[in-house]
Design an enzyme around this catalytic site. Structure first.
Site, mmCIF file in Angstrom:
data_model
loop_
_atom_site.group_PDB
_atom_site.id
_atom_site.type_symbol
_atom_site.label_atom_id
_atom_site.label_comp_id
_atom_site.label_asym_id
_atom_site.label_seq_id
_atom_site.Cartn_x
_atom_site.Cartn_y
_atom_site.Cartn_z
ATOM 1 C CD GLU A 38 -3.141 -0.858 2.117
ATOM 2 O OE1 GLU A 38 -3.012 0.012 3.006
ATOM 3 O OE2 GLU A 38 -4.098 -1.644 2.071
ATOM 4 N NE ARG A 105 0.058 5.854 -23.825
ATOM 5 C CZ ARG A 105 1.217 5.197 -23.767
ATOM 6 N NH1 ARG A 105 1.850 4.898 -24.894
ATOM 7 N NH2 ARG A 105 1.739 4.848 -22.619
ATOM 8 C CG HIS A 139 -2.979 10.086 -26.350
ATOM 9 N ND1 HIS A 139 -1.961 10.053 -27.278
ATOM 10 C CD2 HIS A 139 -3.949 9.286 -26.827
ATOM 11 C CE1 HIS A 139 -2.296 9.252 -28.269
ATOM 12 N NE2 HIS A 139 -3.498 8.781 -28.023
ATOM 13 C CE LYS A 203 0.891 4.961 -33.761
ATOM 14 N NZ LYS A 203 1.493 5.694 -32.649
ATOM 15 N NE ARG A 205 -0.049 1.847 -30.516
ATOM 16 C CZ ARG A 205 1.221 1.733 -30.100
ATOM 17 N NH1 ARG A 205 1.684 0.565 -29.714
ATOM 18 N NH2 ARG A 205 2.011 2.782 -30.096
ATOM 19 C CB SER A 233 5.611 4.244 -24.475
ATOM 20 O OG SER A 233 5.499 3.251 -23.492
ATOM 21 C CB THR A 234 7.840 0.384 -26.625
ATOM 22 O OG1 THR A 234 7.144 0.759 -27.835
ATOM 23 C CG2 THR A 234 6.853 -0.163 -25.612
ATOM 24 N N GLY A 235 9.210 3.211 -27.789
ATOM 25 C CA GLY A 235 10.028 3.729 -28.888
ATOM 26 C C GLY A 235 9.658 3.127 -30.243
ATOM 27 N N GLY A 236 8.635 2.279 -30.277
ATOM 28 C CA GLY A 236 8.248 1.631 -31.537
ATOM 29 C C GLY A 236 7.808 2.635 -32.592
#
Ligand code: R5P
Length: 307
Positions: A38, A105, A139, A203, A205, A233-236
């Site tokens: 917690e 997001r 976002h 793009k 997804r 984020s992941t860089g993708g």
């Protein structure tokens, strides 16, 4: 009535910078995690009446990222605890600055059976006692419609563009990594200079696997490219945009974002794809947070005063 900036555990440096811009005192917070997991946070005052009647501004980003320990869930719980403590201690107002809004997001129903959790997050902050809400390059701005208190989406673009303009860009072009970011990219291009064009990818997804596919032809040959996104984020997304820009003949490619979450091997992906530099803001503490949001946040708080 005096005013203080309360330093959320995740945004201590940014909170201090904002306080300096505003010329006001800061108040610390104390936080820890109990053995069962917690979360605990409190405003570090010795007297329950210490902030009664004062205008409190809380600064707390809610990203996991590379910053000091804590998941986005822990950051959110800390924030709600601090806001509620200030309201309970009779602060005259509790303006809440959340530079990176976790769950932003999850702003619509992508698959049947989902919750629009971005809306729940801001509602929770309002219910805790916030009297005004500020976020940065959220976002999806529609999340602000879930609030009944005054709410502002502050733009980081003047600050990011000022930094980019120190790089002496050659025939700059802004590349938008998806259609949703085109409007924002145009605003950014205007800050970079006169007649800076914008190029965009298509793009898609996959909502189940998260895999992205990017297509498009870019007119960037022999130009410096700035790929501007709200989040890395992941860089993708960003690494695909860099690769395609490079394949299209770009000179240098600057990977720019407001919120450098940079999880997993994102940094390696970006540089392997050919990034000249990775540039983010202090929305999230990282070695790439070279641009401070303090100025644009202080301006937003000051403008709000004037209304
Ligand atoms: C998505 O639409 C966002 O604007 C970003 O492009 C995305 O969140 C970046 O995520 P990642 O770095 O994992 O591709």
């Amino acid at each position: 009535m005096s005013r203080v900036v309360v330093l959320g555990p995740a945004s201590q440096a940014l909170g201090i910078r904002v306080a300096r811009k505003l010329g006001v005192e800061t108040v610390d917070t104390e936080f820890k995690q109990f053995p069962d997991g917690e979360v605990y946070a409190r405003v570090a005052v010795n007297d329950e009446a210490a902030l009664a009647g004062q205008e409190a501004i809380v600064v707390q980003s809610c990203g996991a990222g590379r910053g000091p320990g804590g998941s986005q869930n822990a950051r959110l719980v800390q924030l709600v605890m601090i806001v509620n403590a200030l309201a309970r201690m009779d602060a005259a107002s509790v303006r809440v600055v959340v530079p990176y809004l976790a769950y932003g997001r999850q702003d619509k129903v992508f698959r049947p059976g989902e919750c629009i959790f971005a809306h729940q997050v801001v509602t929770m902050i309002e219910r805790a006692g916030a009297t005004a809400f500020y976020t940065v390059d959220v976002h999806a701005e529609t999340v602000l419609e879930a609030l009944s208190i005054p709410a502002w989406n502050v733009s980081s673009m003047p600050a990011l563009a000022e930094y980019l303009n120190t790089k002496t860009l050659h025939a700059p072009v802004v590349v938008s990594p998806d259609k949703g970011a085109v409007k924002r990219s145009h605003v950014f291009a205007d800050y970079l200079g006169e007649d800076v064009p914008v190029e965009a990818f298509y793009k898609a997804r996959d909502v189940v696997t998260g895999e992205i596919e990017m297509t498009g032809e870019l007119a960037v040959a022999d130009r410096d490219v700035v790929v501007a996104d709200d989040i890395i984020s992941t860089g993708g997304t960003m690494s695909s945009a860099i690769e395609i820009s490079k394949q299209s003949g770009a000179r240098r490619v600057f990977a720019v974002c407001t919120h450098p979450l940079l999880i997993q091997n994102a940094v390696a992906r970006l540089y392997s794809a050919g990034a000249e530099e990775v540039i983010g803001t202090d929305s999230i503490d990282s070695e790439f947070s070279v641009v401070s949001l303090a100025g644009v946040i202080a301006d937003a708080l000051t403008n709000d005063d004037a209304q």
